[in-house]
Design an enzyme around this catalytic site. Structure first.
Site, PDB file in Angstrom:
ATOM      1  N   GLN A  22       1.294  -1.446   0.013  1.00 50.12           N
ATOM      2  CA  GLN A  22      -0.084  -0.320   0.403  1.00 50.12           C
ATOM      3  C   GLN A  22       0.871   1.332  -0.111  1.00 50.12           C
ATOM      4  OE1 GLN A  22      -3.429  -1.787   2.807  1.00 50.12           O
ATOM      5  NE2 GLN A  22      -3.576   0.731   2.576  1.00 50.12           N
ATOM      6  N   LEU A 102       1.387  -5.873   1.698  1.00 50.06           N
ATOM      7  CA  LEU A 102       0.595  -6.653   0.748  1.00 50.06           C
ATOM      8  C   LEU A 102       1.087  -7.562  -0.378  1.00 50.06           C
ATOM      9  CD1 LEU A 102      -2.194  -7.119  -0.616  1.00 50.06           C
ATOM     10  CD2 LEU A 102      -1.656  -4.420  -1.391  1.00 50.06           C
ATOM     11  N   ARG A 126      -8.269  -9.329   4.388  1.00 46.15           N
ATOM     12  CA  ARG A 126      -7.417  -8.212   4.733  1.00 46.15           C
ATOM     13  C   ARG A 126      -7.682  -6.776   5.045  1.00 46.15           C
ATOM     14  NH1 ARG A 126      -2.114  -6.639   4.174  1.00 46.15           N
ATOM     15  NH2 ARG A 126      -0.650  -6.766   4.894  1.00 46.15           N
ATOM     16  N   GLN A 260       2.403 -11.562  10.290  1.00 44.09           N
ATOM     17  CA  GLN A 260       2.600 -10.529   9.499  1.00 44.09           C
ATOM     18  C   GLN A 260       1.924  -9.093   9.645  1.00 44.09           C
ATOM     19  OE1 GLN A 260       0.807  -8.823   5.849  1.00 44.09           O
ATOM     20  NE2 GLN A 260       3.295  -9.306   4.379  1.00 44.09           N
TER      21      GLN A 260
END
Length: 328
Positions: A22, A102, A126, A260
């Site tokens: 992102q 991501l 997510r 993560q």
């Protein structure tokens, strides 16, 4: 989708692909690629059908693009589209794959660990879970520049000890650039303390404090979805964020994807690992140039490439084929 199995492509020995997370999104991304390669639109249609959303419209118009639950599947789809274009042009298979946050899911799709359909469903969820884990305004992130990793950890401890909430190291991006995340008030204390030490601290325009313990509730919910999703070991080794290692079994891979969400992204160690494995060429497979620019700091890297326009792909294709001895 690639027309032949991955095993039938030429194998690189000195090239790695990295996939952005992102922050790399922008309205109109991949528009030039889409006019030249029908694979781009086909890939977005496949992902859109999986979610019941018009991801291409959101990506081009920018409407809702920065909503985390949209940003994540769109960036994943964009990276996958570029990967498919690369293969369609006769590009070599990288020796390693890695993705930032991501981007790890994009790497797993490229390595055929996850299907695109399953991956976009996962990252859409997510994004939703991350957005709802922390009420709006109660979490923040900031980039700390010019301090060592150890100094940033000490900064986080000192700021947390003030008693306004937890703040932690979230992304180890490069030497001298670490992103912190946590409770908004605590992050602000860390920003003020960093500036008082003479370093640079920049609050990031994000709505979610990623990769810190505030994301643990989201991770627990997300683990159920991971367990229900078909995942295989990648056909191309993927270096995972939380360990900077290649998972040796699917159970470890799943656990790393869960962790993560609330553990630090070990990107500095990931890029160093690539260099230690003899990688001299790094191509960023996604919109933008964030990761390729960071990789340029490595002392022994020969060249980095971005792949988000037709001309950049052509340049990378020619240079990498020559470097790998696969001139066509």
């Amino acid at each position: 989708m690639s027309a032949k199995p991955l095993e039938q492509y030429a194998q690189a020995e000195k090239t790695a692909f990295v996939f952005p997370g992102q922050g790399s999104q922008k309205a109109g991304m991949l528009a030039d690629l889409a006019t030249q390669f029908s694979l781009v639109q086909e890939t977005f249609t496949e992902a859109s059908d999986a979610l019941g959303l018009d991801l291409w419209h959101i990506a081009q118009s920018g409407e809702g693009l920065n909503q985390t639950e949209n940003t994540q599947p769109i960036l994943l789809t964009a990276s996958t589209a570029i990967w498919r274009v690369w293969l369609s042009l006769g590009g070599v298979l990288p020796k390693y794959l890695a993705g930032h946050s991501l981007g790890e899911y994009s790497a797993l799709v490229a390595g055929q660990s996850l299907t695109l359909t399953d991956a976009v469903k996962l990252v859409h969820l997510r994004g939703k879970l991350m957005q709802t884990a922390v009420p709006q305004g109660q979490g923040a992130m900031a980039a700390i520049l010019g301090l060592s990793d150890e100094q940033v950890l000490e900064l986080c401890k000192t700021a947390t000890d003030v008693g306004l909430g937890q703040v932690e190291a979230a992304n180890y991006n490069t030497k001298g650039q670490v992103v912190i995340a946590g409770a908004t008030a605590a992050v602000q204390v860390a920003i003020d303390q960093a500036k008082a030490q003479g370093s640079k601290a920049i609050a990031l325009p994000v709505s979610v404090p990623s990769h810190c313990s505030l994301m643990k509730p989201a991770a627990e919910d997300f683990a159920d979805a991971l367990e229900q999703t078909a995942i295989e070991l990648p056909k191309i080794p993927v270096i995972q964020n939380v360990s900077a290692n290649v998972a040796q079994d699917v159970a470890t891979l799943r656990l790393s994807l869960k962790e993560q969400l609330y553990r630090s992204v070990q990107w500095t160690a990931t890029i160093q690992r690539l260099q230690d494995q003899g990688i001299g060429y790094i191509a960023e497979c996604g919109p933008g140039v964030v990761l390729s620019n960071m990789a340029k700091r490595l002392p022994h890297l020969e060249k980095t490439f971005a792949l988000d326009t037709p001309s950049r792909i052509e340049d990378a294709l020619n240079a990498i084929l020559v470097a790998e001895g696969h001139i066509v």
